[in-house]
Design a protein around this motif. Structure first.
Motif, PDB file in Angstrom:
ATOM      1  N   PHE A 290       6.156  -4.435   9.442  1.00  0.00           N
ATOM      2  CA  PHE A 290       6.419  -3.862   8.119  1.00  0.00           C
ATOM      3  C   PHE A 290       7.636  -4.576   7.558  1.00  0.00           C
ATOM      4  CE2 PHE A 290       8.549  -1.261  11.326  1.00  0.00           C
ATOM      5  CZ  PHE A 290       9.856  -1.226  10.882  1.00  0.00           C
ATOM      6  N   ASP A 291       7.837  -4.471   6.259  1.00  0.00           N
ATOM      7  CA  ASP A 291       8.990  -5.098   5.605  1.00  0.00           C
ATOM      8  C   ASP A 291      10.090  -4.065   5.436  1.00  0.00           C
ATOM      9  OD1 ASP A 291       7.694  -7.508   5.413  1.00  0.00           O
ATOM     10  OD2 ASP A 291       7.028  -7.210   3.345  1.00  0.00           O
ATOM     11  N   LEU A 292      11.290  -4.420   5.872  1.00  0.00           N
ATOM     12  CA  LEU A 292      12.459  -3.545   5.764  1.00  0.00           C
ATOM     13  C   LEU A 292      13.580  -4.292   5.061  1.00  0.00           C
ATOM     14  CD1 LEU A 292      14.408  -1.172   6.495  1.00  0.00           C
ATOM     15  CD2 LEU A 292      14.721  -2.283   8.730  1.00  0.00           C
ATOM     16  N   ALA A 293      14.117  -3.689   4.017  1.00  0.00           N
ATOM     17  CA  ALA A 293      15.299  -4.243   3.335  1.00  0.00           C
ATOM     18  C   ALA A 293      16.402  -3.200   3.357  1.00  0.00           C
ATOM     19  CB  ALA A 293      14.970  -4.631   1.892  1.00  0.00           C
ATOM     20  N   VAL A 294      17.608  -3.619   3.705  1.00  0.00           N
ATOM     21  CA  VAL A 294      18.766  -2.724   3.677  1.00  0.00           C
ATOM     22  C   VAL A 294      19.653  -3.109   2.499  1.00  0.00           C
ATOM     23  CG1 VAL A 294      18.699  -2.296   6.156  1.00  0.00           C
ATOM     24  CG2 VAL A 294      20.073  -4.187   5.272  1.00  0.00           C
ATOM     25  N   ARG A 295      20.628  -2.238   2.213  1.00  0.00           N
ATOM     26  CA  ARG A 295      21.511  -2.396   1.053  1.00  0.00           C
ATOM     27  C   ARG A 295      20.688  -2.607  -0.216  1.00  0.00           C
ATOM     28  NH1 ARG A 295      23.842  -5.392   5.140  1.00  0.00           N
ATOM     29  NH2 ARG A 295      25.729  -4.460   6.021  1.00  0.00           N
ATOM     30  N   ALA A 296      19.611  -1.839  -0.306  1.00  0.00           N
ATOM     31  CA  ALA A 296      18.702  -1.908  -1.446  1.00  0.00           C
ATOM     32  C   ALA A 296      18.713  -0.559  -2.141  1.00  0.00           C
ATOM     33  CB  ALA A 296      17.293  -2.277  -0.979  1.00  0.00           C
ATOM     34  N   ARG A 297      19.296  -0.475  -3.298  1.00  0.00           N
ATOM     35  CA  ARG A 297      19.484   0.800  -4.002  1.00  0.00           C
ATOM     36  C   ARG A 297      18.311   1.054  -4.949  1.00  0.00           C
ATOM     37  NH1 ARG A 297      23.218   4.329  -6.387  1.00  0.00           N
ATOM     38  NH2 ARG A 297      21.917   6.030  -7.136  1.00  0.00           N
TER      39      ARG A 297
ATOM     40  N   GLY B 241      -5.396  -4.035   7.585  1.00  0.00           N
ATOM     41  CA  GLY B 241      -4.561  -5.018   6.891  1.00  0.00           C
ATOM     42  C   GLY B 241      -3.740  -4.418   5.787  1.00  0.00           C
ATOM     43  N   LYS B 242      -3.102  -3.292   6.068  1.00  0.00           N
ATOM     44  CA  LYS B 242      -2.292  -2.611   5.065  1.00  0.00           C
ATOM     45  C   LYS B 242      -0.876  -3.196   5.046  1.00  0.00           C
ATOM     46  CE  LYS B 242      -5.474   0.482   3.995  1.00  0.00           C
ATOM     47  NZ  LYS B 242      -6.078   0.578   2.637  1.00  0.00           N
ATOM     48  N   ARG B 243      -0.252  -3.069   3.896  1.00  0.00           N
ATOM     49  CA  ARG B 243       1.117  -3.574   3.741  1.00  0.00           C
ATOM     50  C   ARG B 243       2.064  -2.390   3.517  1.00  0.00           C
ATOM     51  NH1 ARG B 243      -1.285  -7.427  -0.732  1.00  0.00           N
ATOM     52  NH2 ARG B 243      -2.333  -5.428  -0.949  1.00  0.00           N
ATOM     53  N   ILE B 244       3.061  -2.317   4.381  1.00  0.00           N
ATOM     54  CA  ILE B 244       4.023  -1.209   4.331  1.00  0.00           C
ATOM     55  C   ILE B 244       5.413  -1.785   4.114  1.00  0.00           C
ATOM     56  CG2 ILE B 244       4.953   0.803   5.529  1.00  0.00           C
ATOM     57  CD1 ILE B 244       2.459   0.748   7.316  1.00  0.00           C
ATOM     58  N   GLY B 245       6.136  -1.213   3.187  1.00  0.00           N
ATOM     59  CA  GLY B 245       7.532  -1.593   2.953  1.00  0.00           C
ATOM     60  C   GLY B 245       8.424  -0.373   3.025  1.00  0.00           C
ATOM     61  N   ILE B 246       9.653  -0.565   3.447  1.00  0.00           N
ATOM     62  CA  ILE B 246      10.625   0.530   3.496  1.00  0.00           C
ATOM     63  C   ILE B 246      11.985  -0.031   3.121  1.00  0.00           C
ATOM     64  CG2 ILE B 246      10.977   0.231   5.993  1.00  0.00           C
ATOM     65  CD1 ILE B 246      11.426   3.318   6.132  1.00  0.00           C
ATOM     66  N   ILE B 247      12.732   0.677   2.289  1.00  0.00           N
ATOM     67  CA  ILE B 247      14.044   0.212   1.860  1.00  0.00           C
ATOM     68  C   ILE B 247      15.092   1.258   2.198  1.00  0.00           C
ATOM     69  CG2 ILE B 247      13.148  -1.269   0.020  1.00  0.00           C
ATOM     70  CD1 ILE B 247      13.938   0.937  -1.972  1.00  0.00           C
ATOM     71  N   GLU B 248      16.303   0.780   2.431  1.00  0.00           N
ATOM     72  CA  GLU B 248      17.427   1.640   2.787  1.00  0.00           C
ATOM     73  C   GLU B 248      18.622   1.276   1.919  1.00  0.00           C
ATOM     74  OE1 GLU B 248      20.177   4.012   3.790  1.00  0.00           O
ATOM     75  OE2 GLU B 248      18.218   4.328   4.766  1.00  0.00           O
TER      76      GLU B 248
ATOM     77  N   ASP C 164       0.838  -1.191   0.000  1.00  0.00           N
ATOM     78  CA  ASP C 164       0.000   0.000   0.000  1.00  0.00           C
ATOM     79  C   ASP C 164       0.876   1.246   0.000  1.00  0.00           C
ATOM     80  OD1 ASP C 164      -2.935  -0.965   0.366  1.00  0.00           O
ATOM     81  OD2 ASP C 164      -1.765  -2.173   1.769  1.00  0.00           O
ATOM     82  N   VAL C 165       1.981   1.190   0.758  1.00  0.00           N
ATOM     83  CA  VAL C 165       2.951   2.287   0.765  1.00  0.00           C
ATOM     84  C   VAL C 165       4.353   1.697   0.769  1.00  0.00           C
ATOM     85  CG1 VAL C 165       3.873   4.274   2.008  1.00  0.00           C
ATOM     86  CG2 VAL C 165       1.422   3.875   1.988  1.00  0.00           C
ATOM     87  N   LEU C 166       5.210   2.223  -0.098  1.00  0.00           N
ATOM     88  CA  LEU C 166       6.626   1.858  -0.109  1.00  0.00           C
ATOM     89  C   LEU C 166       7.431   3.125   0.119  1.00  0.00           C
ATOM     90  CD1 LEU C 166       8.868  -0.276  -0.606  1.00  0.00           C
ATOM     91  CD2 LEU C 166       8.814   0.411  -3.026  1.00  0.00           C
ATOM     92  N   ILE C 167       8.283   3.112   1.145  1.00  0.00           N
ATOM     93  CA  ILE C 167       9.086   4.269   1.528  1.00  0.00           C
ATOM     94  C   ILE C 167      10.535   4.020   1.129  1.00  0.00           C
ATOM     95  CG2 ILE C 167       9.832   5.732   3.442  1.00  0.00           C
ATOM     96  CD1 ILE C 167       7.297   4.774   4.946  1.00  0.00           C
ATOM     97  N   VAL C 168      11.164   5.010   0.525  1.00  0.00           N
ATOM     98  CA  VAL C 168      12.566   4.909   0.114  1.00  0.00           C
ATOM     99  C   VAL C 168      13.385   5.813   1.030  1.00  0.00           C
ATOM    100  CG1 VAL C 168      14.232   5.261  -1.748  1.00  0.00           C
ATOM    101  CG2 VAL C 168      11.908   4.452  -2.264  1.00  0.00           C
ATOM    102  N   GLY C 169      14.166   5.219   1.936  1.00  0.00           N
ATOM    103  CA  GLY C 169      15.003   5.992   2.850  1.00  0.00           C
ATOM    104  C   GLY C 169      14.498   5.932   4.276  1.00  0.00           C
TER     105      GLY C 169
END
Length: 772
Positions: free
Chosen positions: A499-506, A338-345, A313-318
């Motif tokens: 929430f889903d968090l991934a690091v070293r993701a450019r 039941g929302k799905r949130i992702g964030i990448i770093e 539903d929302v993907l955050i970059v940073g």
């Protein structure tokens, strides 16, 4: 008392590509001679800075397996004509610095530029100096040491020119790699005509000998390069460092027999001179393998493979201040949904807390840590020379100063957000960040000087508002950090919902379809590409990386990348008698905020303030105390201050590097002068004379970029011609695509920016929630 001389201990190294192009063969011959260091120059016939990351990782694994270490990264930086283009050299230095840090050596070998044949060397002195100064500045910022090779065809090939260049630049990060044979081949006797001139600048030795009449390279002691005199001088100097065997000085020309002769000849001379050198070091004992993901223990991580299978539903970059705030707010608002949130770093896991929460961290260590994990901004020279980026979970909030004032009302009145709405979101941000003015309460330094300022006609002067949780832990709160960072946002979000968090993701591209954001294209460190799908995308990558990503994605907008803004920064140091503060000394933290009529703010900080740059021992016994004056001046938001993409320079992910264009206007310069005058006047009225420190001026202007208040490159507004986003942070013309970092600020006024960024990010998250 006569000081006893300490015998130097020499570490032997070698340019092993002169043994063989094969790394294993190189190590075989070096190990047979008891040498376990090498100057990394050519591997498989290619200079190491040109190798891929995968090749470098494999080389490091091979070295580690047999107990070998790198003595230096032997580049060909500076081995070009003085009239050739210089910009590619900066890119090569960036790569060399990466390798130096990866292999654990401070040394990078460079050259001093080829002078056209038959022309006067001194005709090109200024250009050589300019180029080497630029390289040295980067080396100083990154904490590496450049060693100039005095090779024959280059500018620094005699004692006079070497001393001139090294003495003029006068930096511990630019030194000389003394090569006696190279001097001989330049018809310079090394010990008579060079060593006395350059001795203070020698930090490395390249060992080979040569005959003066033919230039032929021979084993040490068999030529005219005065090797025995050199070793005697090094012993007298108590030199303890590398002597690197460069058998013939012909890169990649394999002659293992000559290497053996050269190594044995050097050892013989060292023994004759009574100089100790490291003997055979056995291979390192095998250590237990630590899984690369061991840091997952303190925060759950998701893989990009997993995230590519989910539509968010929302993907955050940073994950800095803006990204962390948006994540926290969405998790708070959607606890039962039941929302799905992702964030990448883009970066990795550096610290699990704000650095100042670590009990081992004093100011000197903190600064060194920041400079070791951050990096200079490519394309920032010369206009934004000291700007730095930090790619890590939590971003720059891991190291920020936590001073959190609100923006002046006169500034916000020009924004597309009402004062009433900003007041609401400031209140939310201050609560979640634990902003308090009580940090310096009870300090005699703060209270006495604050009283003086009030008497001098500054009733608005106050104790600095600090994002620090000063409450006791009697209720066993789970987020127990005192000083705030975005890690607190992540923790509070995690405690509310997953929430889903991934690091070293450019993130390399924003994906759109018919004017709507549909996700982000991401690459892993091994350059595998993933398309992450999302209904809403929030970019919180930074003032520089967010517009870079938008521009590379082909997203149009006249203002994207423009209106780059930062405060001008004035620093001064004063001194005051310890007797002025008879009670508990405490912490000095005073803020004189900017106003509609005062286009600057001034902060006073003291010797035990959390971000003070000096360490005092037994402070109560000092007769005088240092006071730091910091002045932050308003800078105009101008279209011409901007970042652009450089089509000729790509990073390892294929994304164009940026160029930063920044200057102070006449109005900005007038504010700078006003700030300096105000500091001088206030210090005088308070009886705190300004002092020189370490040879620096008593009051000085810091270079642009030194202050991490950069903002404005995706500013919000109602007019798409002068703004990148609308009043809710949504990119004009692209639904579902938002910006929530410093870049969205329409202007910065005089206040520190993080609190305002957090407040606007929370507001953007609420707007996204209202659209669902």
């Amino acid at each position: 008392m006569i000081k006893k001389k300490i015998d130097p201990v020499i570490t032997l190294s070698a340019f092993a590509d002169e043994i063989s192009p094969n790394l294993q063969t190189q190590m075989d011959f070096l190990a047979a001679e008891g040498i376990y260091h090498m100057d990394l120059r050519l591997i498989g016939g290619e200079n190491v800075i040109k190798l891929t990351d995968e090749e470098i990782i494999e080389i490091k694994e091979q070295l580690d397996a047999r107990g070998f270490k790198a003595a230096s990264i032997a580049t060909y930086i500076g081995a070009i004509g003085i009239n050739d283009g210089f910009t590619p050299q900066l890119k090569d230095l960036t790569r060399a610095i990466q390798l130096a840090k990866y292999f654990g050596t401070p040394y990078i070998r460079i050259f001093s530029f080829l002078i056209p044949k038959g022309e006067d060397y001194y005709k090109y002195r200024d250009e050589v100096l300019r180029r080497l100064q630029a390289l040295t500045l980067i080396a100083e910022q990154e904490g590496v040491i450049l060693v100039i090779d005095n090779d024959t065809p280059f500018y620094v090939n005699n004692g006079e020119r070497a001393r001139d260049i090294l003495g003029t630049i006068n930096s511990p990060n630019l030194r000389l790699a003394f090569d006696p044979a190279n001097f001989i081949q330049s018809l310079v006797f090394p010990m008579k005509d060079a060593y006395p001139l350059v001795e203070p600048y020698i930090s490395y030795i390249h060992m080979k000998d040569a005959r003066v009449n033919t230039g032929e390279v021979v084993p040490a002691g068999e030529g005219d390069a005065e090797i025995r005199k050199l070793l005697a001088a090094l012993k007298e100097k108590q030199y303890s460092g590398f002597i690197s065997i460069e058998p013939k000085g012909r890169a990649g020309v394999a002659d293992p027999d000559f290497f053996i002769a050269a190594a044995k000849a050097l050892k013989t001379l060292l023994n004759e001179a009574g100089i100790k050198y490291q003997h055979t070091v056995p291979p390192a004992c095998p250590m237990p393998m630590i899984p690369p993901d061991y840091l997952k223990d303190w925060i759950p991580l998701a893989s990009l493979d997993q995230m590519a299978e989910t539509e968010y539903d929302v993907l955050i970059v940073g994950t800095g201040a803006g990204g962390g705030a948006a994540l926290w707010r969405l998790c708070e608002q959607w606890q039962e949904k039941g929302k799905r949130i992702g964030i990448i770093e883009r970066g990795g896991l550096v610290l699990p807390t704000q650095a100042r929460n670590l009990p081992t961290m004093d100011n000197d260590r903190l600064n060194r840590l920041f400079y070791s994990v951050s990096q200079s901004i490519p394309g920032s020279l010369p206009e934004y020379s000291t700007g730095r980026q930090l790619f890590a979970l939590g971003g720059r909030t891991l190291f920020w100063n936590m001073i959190s004032p609100r923006m002046d009302l006169s500034q916000i009145a020009k924004w597309p957000v009402s004062l009433e709405e900003m007041d609401v979101y400031y209140h939310i941000a201050e609560q979640v960040m634990n902003v308090s003015r009580n940090y310096s309460q009870g300090s005699s330094m703060t209270e006495i000087l604050l009283g003086h300022l009030h008497q001098l006609g500054f009733p608005e002067a106050m104790g600095v508002p600090i994002a620090a949780d000063l409450q006791s832990r009697i209720y066993a709160k789970r987020d127990t950090d005192v000083f705030f960072s975005s890690i607190v946002f992540l923790a509070q979000a995690l405690n509310r919902r997953p929430f889903d968090l991934a690091v070293r993701a450019r993130a390399v591209q924003v994906l759109t379809d018919n004017g709507k954001a549909i996700g982000v294209q991401v690459m892993s460190p091994d350059k595998k590409t993933y398309n992450l799908k999302a209904k809403h995308v929030v970019l919180s990558a930074s003032t520089f990386e967010t517009p870079r990503l938008l521009l590379h994605s082909g997203i149009q907008g006249r203002a994207i990348g423009h209106y780059l803004t930062n405060h001008s920064s004035i620093r001064a140091t004063g001194k005051i008698s310890r007797n002025e503060f008879p009670d508990i000394l405490g912490t000095l933290g005073i803020l004189l905020p900017g106003t509609s009529s005062r286009n600057y703010q001034i902060q006073l900080r003291g010797p035990d303030t959390y971000d003070w740059h000096q360490t005092y021992q037994k402070i109560r016994l000092l007769d005088e105390l240092a006071i730091l004056f910091l002045g932050y001046g308003k800078v105009e938001s101008r279209f011409e201050n901007k970042i652009t993409l450089d089509p000729n320079r790509m990073d390892e992910y294929g994304v164009p590097e940026i160029r930063i264009h920044f200057s102070y206007s006449e109005t900005d310069q007038a504010v700078i002068r006003q700030t300096m005058e105000a500091i001088n006047q206030i210090s005088s009225d308070l009886g705190i004379p300004l002092i020189y420190r370490d040879g620096m001026q008593a009051i000085c202007l810091m270079p642009p970029g030194d202050l991490h208040h950069d903002s404005g490159t995706c500013r919000m507004g109602d007019d798409p011609l002068t703004s990148a986003t609308n009043r809710y942070g949504q990119i004009h013309g692209v639904s579902g695509l938002y910006v929530a970092d410093n870049s969205v600020l329409p202007s910065v006024g005089t206040a520190n920016v993080t609190l305002t960024t957090v407040a606007l990010a929370i507001r953007t998250a609420d707007y996204i929630n209202s659209q669902e």
